[in-house]
Design an enzyme around this catalytic site. Structure first.
Site, PDB file in Angstrom:
ATOM      1  N   ARG A  42       0.446   7.863   5.898  1.00 39.64           N
ATOM      2  CA  ARG A  42      -0.521   7.100   6.695  1.00 39.64           C
ATOM      3  C   ARG A  42      -1.926   7.688   6.616  1.00 39.64           C
ATOM      4  O   ARG A  42      -2.919   6.969   6.718  1.00 39.64           O
ATOM      5  CB  ARG A  42      -0.073   6.998   8.158  1.00 39.64           C
ATOM      6  CG  ARG A  42       0.919   5.887   8.313  1.00 39.64           C
ATOM      7  CD  ARG A  42       1.315   5.555   9.722  1.00 39.64           C
ATOM      8  NE  ARG A  42       2.360   4.552   9.628  1.00 39.64           N
ATOM      9  CZ  ARG A  42       2.148   3.233   9.656  1.00 39.64           C
ATOM     10  NH1 ARG A  42       0.937   2.751   9.848  1.00 39.64           N
ATOM     11  NH2 ARG A  42       3.140   2.394   9.513  1.00 39.64           N
ATOM     12  N   HIS A  77      -3.196   6.350   3.435  1.00 40.27           N
ATOM     13  CA  HIS A  77      -3.435   4.922   3.642  1.00 40.27           C
ATOM     14  C   HIS A  77      -4.768   4.678   4.354  1.00 40.27           C
ATOM     15  O   HIS A  77      -5.503   3.754   4.026  1.00 40.27           O
ATOM     16  CB  HIS A  77      -2.270   4.350   4.468  1.00 40.27           C
ATOM     17  CG  HIS A  77      -2.331   2.879   4.704  1.00 40.27           C
ATOM     18  ND1 HIS A  77      -2.405   2.341   5.960  1.00 40.27           N
ATOM     19  CD2 HIS A  77      -2.342   1.832   3.849  1.00 40.27           C
ATOM     20  CE1 HIS A  77      -2.449   1.025   5.873  1.00 40.27           C
ATOM     21  NE2 HIS A  77      -2.402   0.688   4.604  1.00 40.27           N
ATOM     22  N   SER A 117       0.836  -1.207   0.000  1.00 38.82           N
ATOM     23  CA  SER A 117       0.000   0.000   0.000  1.00 38.82           C
ATOM     24  C   SER A 117       0.869   1.255   0.000  1.00 38.82           C
ATOM     25  O   SER A 117       0.619   2.196  -0.761  1.00 38.82           O
ATOM     26  CB  SER A 117      -0.914   0.016   1.232  1.00 38.82           C
ATOM     27  OG  SER A 117      -1.740  -1.115   1.255  1.00 38.82           O
TER      28      SER A 117
END
Lengths: 216, 216
Positions: free
Chosen positions: A44, A47, A21
């Site tokens: 993040r 993500h 990812s």
């Protein structure tokens, strides 16, 4: 325990999924204006949301990441505005430095006081939190009223957070509260616009606690 | 309790914020392909994400909303894939009909079994959940592996959920897992693409439980 169904090996393990990812995110994001220490936070957040626009909308006070790492490594308290933020935060990396993750919004005295004053529990929970969390990190992913109250208390010199992560989502007051946050001269991480929410707030904090751990 | 700061009346109360938000959403969304019973779900998903594209990407099995209302009114269990989904769900509207909201992912036996089989806790938690939750609602907002496992068990006739709300977010397997869900001939709510997450999954479920309550 009998789970009744046969085991079939997974081709992709959780750790691999995360690595793959992150690789996709880096490739698709391309050029960006963030520093090397800000980038893990951006990564993040993307993500957690699969939203590149949201990631690109992040705004950092220049000292934000350093201040967050410092607060965690000093064992300061992390205050979550709501339970959804609290349960998402990786506790082990906070607790290993002596800190803890607290949420006040469902405390009995907070609920009673909010009712008495005909205001939101979010606001009262922040007034309670600032007494315990000097130098701590405030992670606000849901309640614009909590963020606005915290900003007011900072301006009046009553609250001294180490870092404010403020990314409430919504159509009323959310964007405005984040614009106000971005004017403060203390460490903050926020984003521009209506989007935001608990998972991206959690993601930002978890990125910082991971950096705090890796510095050890 | 002394909160040290003076009370300042809020101009906007939580109920007003929500009403104003819904009004903005309806205005800005404009024309859409959703039915009257699907629209409250779409509206709450947009409210939770401030993302109209995500709202427009929702896909409903024709019986989804009715089946969800029926499951809640019959006191069926609601299974959340992760704690962030569990804590966001409005429990009172589930419990008043005799249901409860469960999450298995941190159960000791689930953790042990996942380790033993070298697979994800999400997968094992679904295998445990289907035994308790026949006819119940599965709310999966985080783990594509949980959703894929549930789909497999449905296809093999081992799981018979009343409704699957499946909206995991992410770059690996999330979109694919939702495409698979949309092929099932049982009630589901999902969305197309990488976006999704705990808050929108919670929002969809809360929209349905509100409809279940209002039918009473």
């Amino acid at each position: 325990m009998d789970f009744r169904t046969e085991f079939k090996p997974l081709t992709v393990q959780p750790q691999e999924i995360e690595e793959k990812s992150f690789q996709i995110i880096t490739e698709e994001l391309g050029e960006h204006p963030f520093t090397e220490e800000q980038y893990p936070v951006v990564q993040r957040v993307i993500h957690a949301s699969a939203d590149f626009d949201l990631g690109r909308s992040l705004v950092f006070h220049p000292d934000a990441v350093k201040a967050g790492i410092q607060a965690i490594r000093s064992g300061k308290i992390v205050v979550a505005d709501v339970q959804m933020v609290q349960v998402g935060i990786s506790k082990n990396r906070i607790e290993k430095f002596g800190g803890e993750v607290k949420v006040y919004i469902s405390d009995k005295d907070v609920m009673e006081e909010a009712k008495r004053l005909n205001t939101t529990r979010a606001i009262i929970s922040i007034r309670k939190a600032i007494k315990e969390a000097e130098g701590g990190i405030f992670a606000i992913g849901n309640a614009p009223t909590a963020l606005l109250e915290l900003i007011r208390l900072v301006k009046e010199g009553e609250a001294k957070p180490g870092l404010i992560i403020g990314m409430p989502v919504g159509f009323v007051s959310a964007a405005e509260s984040k614009e106000e946050l971005a004017k403060l001269d203390i460490p903050f991480i926020t984003n521009i616009g209506r989007k935001g929410g608990s998972p991206v707030t959690v993601a930002a904090l978890n990125a910082i606690s991971l950096m705090a751990e890796r510095q050890g």
